[in-house]
Each structure stands twice: as C-alpha cells, then as structure tokens.
Design a protein around this motif. Structure first.
Motif, PDB file in Angstrom:
ATOM      1  N   VAL A  88       0.848  -1.200   0.000  1.00  0.00           N
ATOM      2  CA  VAL A  88       0.000   0.000   0.000  1.00  0.00           C
ATOM      3  C   VAL A  88       0.883   1.249   0.000  1.00  0.00           C
ATOM      4  N   ALA A  89       0.798   2.019  -1.087  1.00  0.00           N
ATOM      5  CA  ALA A  89       1.659   3.196  -1.244  1.00  0.00           C
ATOM      6  C   ALA A  89       1.159   4.388  -0.446  1.00  0.00           C
ATOM      7  N   GLN A  90      -0.175   4.490  -0.301  1.00  0.00           N
ATOM      8  CA  GLN A  90      -0.735   5.665   0.371  1.00  0.00           C
ATOM      9  C   GLN A  90      -2.086   5.303   0.977  1.00  0.00           C
ATOM     10  N   ILE A  91      -2.362   5.879   2.160  1.00  0.00           N
ATOM     11  CA  ILE A  91      -3.637   5.678   2.838  1.00  0.00           C
ATOM     12  C   ILE A  91      -4.383   7.009   2.861  1.00  0.00           C
ATOM     13  N   PHE A  92      -5.671   6.965   2.534  1.00  0.00           N
ATOM     14  CA  PHE A  92      -6.507   8.160   2.529  1.00  0.00           C
ATOM     15  C   PHE A  92      -7.602   8.007   3.572  1.00  0.00           C
ATOM     16  N   VAL A  93      -7.555   8.853   4.605  1.00  0.00           N
ATOM     17  CA  VAL A  93      -8.558   8.770   5.666  1.00  0.00           C
ATOM     18  C   VAL A  93      -9.798   9.551   5.257  1.00  0.00           C
ATOM     19  N   LYS A  94     -10.934   9.114   5.772  1.00  0.00           N
ATOM     20  CA  LYS A  94     -12.213   9.744   5.449  1.00  0.00           C
ATOM     21  C   LYS A  94     -13.124   9.692   6.667  1.00  0.00           C
ATOM     22  N   GLY A  95     -14.173  10.522   6.622  1.00  0.00           N
ATOM     23  CA  GLY A  95     -15.084  10.570   7.756  1.00  0.00           C
ATOM     24  C   GLY A  95     -14.523  11.315   8.951  1.00  0.00           C
ATOM     25  N   VAL A  96     -13.583  12.208   8.708  1.00  0.00           N
ATOM     26  CA  VAL A  96     -12.913  12.915   9.811  1.00  0.00           C
ATOM     27  C   VAL A  96     -13.713  14.130  10.296  1.00  0.00           C
ATOM     28  N   ASP A  97     -14.629  14.631   9.481  1.00  0.00           N
ATOM     29  CA  ASP A  97     -15.445  15.788   9.853  1.00  0.00           C
ATOM     30  C   ASP A  97     -16.687  15.293  10.592  1.00  0.00           C
ATOM     31  N   PRO A  98     -16.879  15.685  11.860  1.00  0.00           N
ATOM     32  CA  PRO A  98     -18.035  15.179  12.612  1.00  0.00           C
ATOM     33  C   PRO A  98     -19.370  15.605  12.042  1.00  0.00           C
ATOM     34  N   GLU A  99     -19.379  16.603  11.163  1.00  0.00           N
ATOM     35  CA  GLU A  99     -20.627  17.156  10.641  1.00  0.00           C
ATOM     36  C   GLU A  99     -21.127  16.474   9.370  1.00  0.00           C
ATOM     37  N   VAL A 100     -20.284  15.647   8.742  1.00  0.00           N
ATOM     38  CA  VAL A 100     -20.712  15.006   7.497  1.00  0.00           C
ATOM     39  C   VAL A 100     -19.987  13.672   7.336  1.00  0.00           C
ATOM     40  N   ASP A 101     -20.690  12.660   6.859  1.00  0.00           N
ATOM     41  CA  ASP A 101     -20.078  11.352   6.670  1.00  0.00           C
ATOM     42  C   ASP A 101     -19.346  11.315   5.335  1.00  0.00           C
ATOM     43  N   SER A 102     -18.537  10.304   5.152  1.00  0.00           N
ATOM     44  CA  SER A 102     -17.788  10.129   3.902  1.00  0.00           C
ATOM     45  C   SER A 102     -17.788   8.649   3.538  1.00  0.00           C
ATOM     46  N   TYR A 103     -18.729   8.250   2.694  1.00  0.00           N
ATOM     47  CA  TYR A 103     -18.718   6.866   2.211  1.00  0.00           C
ATOM     48  C   TYR A 103     -17.629   6.692   1.160  1.00  0.00           C
ATOM     49  N   SER A 104     -17.560   7.610   0.226  1.00  0.00           N
ATOM     50  CA  SER A 104     -16.590   7.517  -0.862  1.00  0.00           C
ATOM     51  C   SER A 104     -15.170   7.751  -0.365  1.00  0.00           C
ATOM     52  N   GLY A 105     -14.232   7.093  -1.020  1.00  0.00           N
ATOM     53  CA  GLY A 105     -12.828   7.346  -0.743  1.00  0.00           C
ATOM     54  C   GLY A 105     -12.315   8.640  -1.337  1.00  0.00           C
ATOM     55  N   PHE A 106     -13.147   9.296  -2.151  1.00  0.00           N
ATOM     56  CA  PHE A 106     -12.729  10.522  -2.841  1.00  0.00           C
ATOM     57  C   PHE A 106     -13.240  11.804  -2.180  1.00  0.00           C
ATOM     58  N   LYS A 142     -19.380   1.146  -3.319  1.00  0.00           N
ATOM     59  CA  LYS A 142     -20.212   1.705  -4.396  1.00  0.00           C
ATOM     60  C   LYS A 142     -19.884   3.169  -4.640  1.00  0.00           C
ATOM     61  N   PHE A 143     -19.862   3.963  -3.590  1.00  0.00           N
ATOM     62  CA  PHE A 143     -19.652   5.401  -3.777  1.00  0.00           C
ATOM     63  C   PHE A 143     -18.222   5.719  -4.215  1.00  0.00           C
ATOM     64  N   THR A 144     -17.266   4.915  -3.792  1.00  0.00           N
ATOM     65  CA  THR A 144     -15.893   5.101  -4.279  1.00  0.00           C
ATOM     66  C   THR A 144     -15.823   4.818  -5.771  1.00  0.00           C
ATOM     67  N   ALA A 145     -16.460   3.741  -6.207  1.00  0.00           N
ATOM     68  CA  ALA A 145     -16.466   3.398  -7.633  1.00  0.00           C
ATOM     69  C   ALA A 145     -17.179   4.470  -8.448  1.00  0.00           C
ATOM     70  N   LEU A 146     -18.327   4.942  -7.958  1.00  0.00           N
ATOM     71  CA  LEU A 146     -19.076   5.964  -8.700  1.00  0.00           C
ATOM     72  C   LEU A 146     -18.286   7.268  -8.805  1.00  0.00           C
ATOM     73  N   ASP A 147     -17.606   7.647  -7.738  1.00  0.00           N
ATOM     74  CA  ASP A 147     -16.813   8.877  -7.801  1.00  0.00           C
ATOM     75  C   ASP A 147     -15.607   8.725  -8.723  1.00  0.00           C
ATOM     76  N   ASP A 203     -16.412  13.694   0.709  1.00  0.00           N
ATOM     77  CA  ASP A 203     -17.455  13.480   1.710  1.00  0.00           C
ATOM     78  C   ASP A 203     -18.799  13.358   0.999  1.00  0.00           C
ATOM     79  N   ASN A 204     -19.834  13.022   1.765  1.00  0.00           N
ATOM     80  CA  ASN A 204     -21.134  12.730   1.156  1.00  0.00           C
ATOM     81  C   ASN A 204     -21.782  13.939   0.504  1.00  0.00           C
ATOM     82  N   GLY A 205     -21.360  15.134   0.893  1.00  0.00           N
ATOM     83  CA  GLY A 205     -21.861  16.330   0.252  1.00  0.00           C
ATOM     84  C   GLY A 205     -20.984  16.788  -0.894  1.00  0.00           C
ATOM     85  N   ARG A 206     -19.923  16.015  -1.128  1.00  0.00           N
ATOM     86  CA  ARG A 206     -18.933  16.326  -2.171  1.00  0.00           C
ATOM     87  C   ARG A 206     -18.365  17.742  -1.984  1.00  0.00           C
ATOM     88  N   ARG A 207     -18.191  18.110  -0.724  1.00  0.00           N
ATOM     89  CA  ARG A 207     -17.706  19.446  -0.388  1.00  0.00           C
ATOM     90  C   ARG A 207     -16.199  19.460  -0.127  1.00  0.00           C
TER      91      ARG A 207
END
Length: 205
Positions: free
Chosen positions: A100-118, A153-158, A120-124
């Motif tokens: 694994v060359a790089q790890i990308f953390v998500k879901g770090v903002d308590p105000e919005v979830d992040s399903y996608s690896g790219f 699913k959301f990672t693939a779609l993004d 957050d759920n609001g794409r903000r």
C-alpha cells in the motif's frame, strides 16, 4: 497507470467488529491475491472522531439504521465504529499492507459522513485520493473492500465521475444489506454509470 483501491478493510467491519459486515473477512484473501498485479495500490480508512454525527450514540433516543438529516443530507445512523486511534479503526491484521503506497482517511469531519474514498457525502471536501491518482496518471482503477452497498459503491461511482475507467471486484466485496437487494442494486448502479463488475478470477487469469 492502473491502480488498486482497497476500501475500508478495517477491524470494525470484520466479524466481531462494531459494524460487522457479514463475511467481511472474505475480502482479505482477494485483496492480497490482487495486490501484486498492480503498479499502484492505495487504501481508504474510515477515521471518525468520537463525536461523529453518523453515530446513533450521538443522537439520544435514536438507534442504528434510523435516518436523520446531517449537514443537510440524509444520513443512516450507524453503531460507533472506526474511531480514530482505536483497534477497530486499524486495518485487518492479515491484510498485506506492504504494497500500500498511500492511505486516505475519510469521515474525519463530525458534521458530514464520507462513504466515498474521494469526497465526503456532500462532495464538499476531497480526501486527496483523486488528486493523488491524477498525479500518478492513473487511467484505470480496480475497487474492492467493504462494504459493497456503501463505501465501495460510492468510491467506484466517484472514480467514474472523475473519468477513471473503473472495475468493481464482486467477490472482493461484501455488503451490509440493510434492506434485501441493496448489494444487487449497488452493482446495477455501478454498471449503469459505466463501470465494470468482474470477479477476481477474471483479473488473475
């Protein structure tokens, strides 16, 4: 370049974890088998603060599976999981992490979830994954991990929305299935967006 994206293969999503995906541990062998075939392997990691708004425990009187509004978006409430710095947030012990060359953390903002690896759920806000793949001239991505009907699913779609040819490895994923048919619907959605759904044997062969 071709990249393999490993989505959230973390202890809390494995059997015995706080948000266990049925047979979630079955994806590990597929991930380990496929990694040597790719010049670039990256991973996403759910990395929630304890006060994350997607946790049912942070909404008095609410239970996992209920839907609320969070940051203006519909949000499924989940059991507390993948809290920063806990064992549950760590990658599965048997997952080979060396490639694994790089790890990308998500879901770090308590105000919005992040399903996608790219995004957050609001794409903000971006996790940096898209920029990283672009910098490495990635034109094709193969995605697997947990869970099929949400983060995979959301990672693939993004990825598809960013112009990356994307394949979802069906047997390298497992789903939550809050509602029967969610996994099948997720695969249909990826295909409809222009993605491919294949099995690991096709890629290994």
């Amino acid at each position: 370049m071709r990249a393999l994206i490993l989505v959230d293969i973390q202890n809390d999503f494995l059997p015995g974890g706080a948000l266990a995906v049925p047979e979630g541990d079955r994806v590990i062998a597929v991930a380990n088998a496929l990694m040597p075939m790719f010049p670039l392997v990256v991973a996403t990691q759910d990395w929630h603060p304890p006060d994350h708004g997607s946790f049912a425990a942070n909404h008095p009187g609410r239970s996992p599976g209920e839907v609320v509004t969070l940051a203006g978006l519909q949000q499924v409430l989940w059991p507390t999981h993948c809290v920063q710095g806990t064992r549950g947030a760590e990658f599965a012990r048997t997952l080979q992490q060396g490639p694994v060359a790089q790890i990308f953390v998500k879901g770090v903002d308590p105000e919005v979830d992040s399903y996608s690896g790219f995004f957050d759920n609001g794409r903000r806000r971006s996790t940096g994954l898209g920029e990283y793949l672009r910098a490495h001239e990635v034109r094709e991505a193969v995605v697997l991990g947990l869970a099929t009907d949400y983060c995979v699913k959301f990672t693939a779609l993004d990825a598809l929305s960013l112009g990356i040819a994307t394949t979802l490895v069906e047997d390298g994923c497992r789903g939550v299935e809050l509602r029967p048919g969610d996994v099948a619907a997720a695969l249909t959605e990826v295909r409809a967006a222009g993605g491919a759904v294949r099995r690991s044997a096709d890629l290994l062969g």
